[in-house]
Scaffold this motif. Structure first.
Motif, PDB file in Angstrom:
ATOM      1  N   PHE A 196       0.817  -1.219   0.000  1.00 54.20           N
ATOM      2  CA  PHE A 196       0.000   0.000   0.000  1.00 54.20           C
ATOM      3  C   PHE A 196       0.850   1.268   0.000  1.00 54.20           C
ATOM      4  O   PHE A 196       0.527   2.239  -0.677  1.00 54.20           O
ATOM      5  N   THR A 197       1.927   1.291   0.798  1.00 59.06           N
ATOM      6  CA  THR A 197       2.825   2.450   0.800  1.00 59.06           C
ATOM      7  C   THR A 197       4.276   1.968   0.713  1.00 59.06           C
ATOM      8  O   THR A 197       4.562   0.790   0.962  1.00 59.06           O
ATOM      9  N   GLU A 198       5.169   2.866   0.411  1.00 61.84           N
ATOM     10  CA  GLU A 198       6.584   2.521   0.327  1.00 61.84           C
ATOM     11  C   GLU A 198       7.097   2.053   1.687  1.00 61.84           C
ATOM     12  O   GLU A 198       7.867   1.082   1.782  1.00 61.84           O
ATOM     13  N   ALA A 199       6.683   2.722   2.760  1.00 58.52           N
ATOM     14  CA  ALA A 199       7.131   2.325   4.094  1.00 58.52           C
ATOM     15  C   ALA A 199       6.611   0.938   4.463  1.00 58.52           C
ATOM     16  O   ALA A 199       7.297   0.166   5.133  1.00 58.52           O
ATOM     17  N   THR A 200       5.399   0.612   3.997  1.00 55.74           N
ATOM     18  CA  THR A 200       4.832  -0.704   4.273  1.00 55.74           C
ATOM     19  C   THR A 200       5.608  -1.784   3.536  1.00 55.74           C
ATOM     20  O   THR A 200       5.932  -2.829   4.102  1.00 55.74           O
ATOM     21  N   ARG A 201       5.912  -1.527   2.265  1.00 61.40           N
ATOM     22  CA  ARG A 201       6.702  -2.489   1.488  1.00 61.40           C
ATOM     23  C   ARG A 201       8.077  -2.699   2.119  1.00 61.40           C
ATOM     24  O   ARG A 201       8.556  -3.831   2.241  1.00 61.40           O
ATOM     25  N   LYS A 202       8.704  -1.610   2.526  1.00 61.66           N
ATOM     26  CA  LYS A 202      10.047  -1.688   3.100  1.00 61.66           C
ATOM     27  C   LYS A 202      10.063  -2.556   4.356  1.00 61.66           C
ATOM     28  O   LYS A 202      11.014  -3.328   4.575  1.00 61.66           O
ATOM     29  N   LEU A 203       9.032  -2.445   5.171  1.00 64.49           N
ATOM     30  CA  LEU A 203       9.009  -3.179   6.425  1.00 64.49           C
ATOM     31  C   LEU A 203       8.564  -4.629   6.254  1.00 64.49           C
ATOM     32  O   LEU A 203       9.179  -5.544   6.808  1.00 64.49           O
ATOM     33  N   LEU A 204       7.517  -4.864   5.488  1.00 62.27           N
ATOM     34  CA  LEU A 204       6.826  -6.145   5.525  1.00 62.27           C
ATOM     35  C   LEU A 204       7.098  -7.056   4.332  1.00 62.27           C
ATOM     36  O   LEU A 204       6.628  -8.194   4.313  1.00 62.27           O
ATOM     37  N   LEU A 205       7.837  -6.575   3.357  1.00 63.88           N
ATOM     38  CA  LEU A 205       8.237  -7.418   2.240  1.00 63.88           C
ATOM     39  C   LEU A 205       9.762  -7.454   2.149  1.00 63.88           C
ATOM     40  O   LEU A 205      10.444  -6.534   2.590  1.00 63.88           O
ATOM     41  N   LYS A 206      10.294  -8.504   1.580  1.00 60.80           N
ATOM     42  CA  LYS A 206      11.735  -8.598   1.364  1.00 60.80           C
ATOM     43  C   LYS A 206      12.169  -7.575   0.311  1.00 60.80           C
ATOM     44  O   LYS A 206      11.337  -7.048  -0.439  1.00 60.80           O
ATOM     45  N   PRO A 207      13.462  -7.305   0.223  1.00 66.03           N
ATOM     46  CA  PRO A 207      13.940  -6.328  -0.771  1.00 66.03           C
ATOM     47  C   PRO A 207      13.520  -6.645  -2.204  1.00 66.03           C
ATOM     48  O   PRO A 207      13.344  -5.730  -3.011  1.00 66.03           O
ATOM     49  N   ASP A 208      13.331  -7.933  -2.516  1.00 67.90           N
ATOM     50  CA  ASP A 208      12.907  -8.291  -3.872  1.00 67.90           C
ATOM     51  C   ASP A 208      11.388  -8.271  -4.037  1.00 67.90           C
ATOM     52  O   ASP A 208      10.866  -8.637  -5.088  1.00 67.90           O
ATOM     53  N   GLY A 209      10.666  -7.850  -2.986  1.00 66.64           N
ATOM     54  CA  GLY A 209       9.213  -7.758  -3.054  1.00 66.64           C
ATOM     55  C   GLY A 209       8.476  -9.022  -2.689  1.00 66.64           C
ATOM     56  O   GLY A 209       7.242  -9.047  -2.719  1.00 66.64           O
TER      57      GLY A 209
END
Length: 506
Positions: free
Chosen positions: A177-190
């Motif tokens: 949903f947001t860049e901060a959410t991706r950074k925290l809850l997904l691995k660097p490769d998404g």
């Protein structure tokens, strides 16, 4: 003293030297017992475990969440509860439109799903205020000591648990949903984190350090508040500075009942916990046989939800899309001195918004309200929603004999009803009482573990309910955590095997 078990152990029983804890994750159970061994009491241990759960299962709970806590202080004999649910921001208002559901039923929806996800779905988080006040009032340790286990895990890393991985997989779209959410809850490769993989949240650790140093006010009036308000202003959220500064945890007298020789203390409204014990009291008068009891339980559940629905407005006129999520954290602790605490708190399903620089995932508790105006659960600024969460304590002869809570939306009250029925009516020991197959009857639906199909098919037909079977033992039918004190002084701690939860005695 019970031997220390591997993290996969869901229950233990033994004579405690410190106490017992049941949590959704073994890291939290270990933290609770470490706090007890370090001189803390059950209230300290429960708060420590709650913050650990918010660290290792961030989608379900944490700093951005809200909920309930009930506690008993053995020295004074006091049993008190604190309501730290999220509340609606004063500016909260949604644009509604009519729609047709999948079954051609008429549903009122919120434009843009603003009450479900994003910045406008966030209620004022109550965790920091509620847990802080409870620990200050009844705990023995400094808040910094209580927060240390969660800080250590956030900064040093932890292994992703089964339920946490399941939750991330089930809400994968929202994790982007947001860049901060991706950074925290997904691995660097998404890609998603899997159970057993290493994860960390050092920014969350720093947020916890700020709370430990500055107290709860840093979240409502200080540096964390400033960050939260900047994020809300940048994305047109409802939350304001006044909402944060005016937030109060509410100390409520527990709702009380009596069942099978036990005095019960549970959460008063806006929790629906009292209805569970009313339902159990009605069953106490029935002639019960093992196996045939499921129909009695289904009837009690339907009556319970009938009474609860009376507070929501008349469902015969319009079906309202409501959203109480099954994604919650519940834990229970009893120490060797007879102090006890039970906490259930939740991000609801989470908003998808991680507050940049803090590691804090924010709730979507606005989804707990009915968006339709003119009913008792409508959206009103400063209001708390109706909730199924019901952490509870049971007493006999003035001493705590059980602490029990559950996660799982409206399956919380029905699962607790069944576990207590299994234990106090059918005579199950606590692991068996938690481990039995379950059903859930609500309005026009009967949900049950698939292994009960032969039994529940007749119940559904007789009561004109739509039957839905749940394969395996899915935590969708709730996850119960409970600690019991046996007659010989031993304790049993059970974390629900559905969620591969953890019960420990030390």
């Amino acid at each position: 003293m019970a031997e220390r078990e591997p993290s996969s152990t869901t229950w233990q029983q033994g004579m405690p030297e410190a106490g017992a804890a049941a949590c959704g994750n073994a890291d939290a159970s270990r933290a609770a017992l470490d706090i007890l061994e370090g001189g803390g009491n059950a209230i300290d241990a429960a708060v420590a475990a709650a913050y650990v759960m918010g660290t290792v299962e961030p989608l379900d709970s944490g700093i951005g969440a809200g909920g309930f806590m009930i506690m008993h202080d053995a020295a004074s004999g006091k049993t008190e509860s604190v309501d730290f649910l999220g509340v609606a921001p004063m500016a909260a208002s949604y644009e509604l439109y009519p729609s047709m559901g999948a079954g051609n039923d008429y549903i009122i929806r919120v434009k843009g799903r603003e009450n479900e996800r994003g910045h406008r779905s966030v209620g004022v988080p109550g965790t920091v205020r509620g847990l802080g006040e409870a620990q200050a009032k009844f705990g023995k340790l400094a808040m910094a000591d209580v927060l240390e286990p969660a800080i250590t895990l956030a900064e040093g890393g932890f292994k992703v648990g089964h339920k946490a991985a399941l939750r991330m997989a089930r809400t994968e779209e929202l994790l982007n949903f947001t860049e901060a959410t991706r950074k925290l809850l997904l691995k660097p490769d998404g890609s998603l984190y899997r159970a057993g993989e290493e994860m960390a949240n050092p920014e969350y650790g720093q947020s916890l350090r700020m709370i430990a140093h500055d107290g709860p006010d840093c979240f409502y009036k200080g540096a964390l508040a400033d960050l939260l308000l900047a994020e809300m202003e940048a994305h047109n959220g409802f939350l304001s500075r006044a909402d944060l500064e005016n937030y109060e945890a509410i100390w409520r007298a527990p709702a009380t009942a009596r069942f099978k020789g036990h005095d019960v203390a549970t959460m008063a409204p806006p929790s629906s916990g009292g209805l569970v014990f009313a339902g159990l009291a009605a069953l106490e008068r029935e002639s019960v046989t093992d196996g045939a009891h499921y129909d009695l339980l289904a009837g009690a559940m339907l009556e319970m939800f009938r009474k609860r629905a009376a507070g929501y407005g008349d469902p015969a006129f319009v079906k309202v899309a409501t959203g109480e999520s099954s994604e919650t954290t519940s834990l229970a602790v009893i120490d060797k001195d007879g102090n006890a605490a039970c906490i259930t708190y939740s991000n609801n399903n989470h908003s998808g918004v991680v507050l940049p620089g803090t590691g804090i995932l924010l709730n979507n508790q606005m989804m707990l309200f009915s968006p339709w105006p003119g009913n008792p659960n409508e959206v009103v600024g400063g209001k708390r929603p109706v909730s199924s969460m019901m952490p509870s304590l049971m007493f006999r002869d003035g001493k705590v004999r059980m602490a029990i809570g559950a996660s799982g939306s409206t399956r919380i009250p029905t699962s607790i009803m069944q576990v207590l029925f299994n234990s106090l009516v059918l005579g199950d020991n606590l692991p068996d009482a938690v481990g039995r197959a379950r059903l859930h009857a609500e309005t026009e639906m009967l949900l049950a573990d698939a292994e009960l199909e032969e039994t529940v098919a007749d119940i559904a037909e007789a009561r004109k309910l739509q039957l839905k079977l749940s394969p395996g033992r899915d935590p969708m039918l709730a996850s119960v955590q409970a600690v019991a004190v046996n007659d010989d002084g031993t304790m049993a701690a059970v974390g629900d095997p559905r969620a591969r939860a953890s019960g420990m005695v030390r």
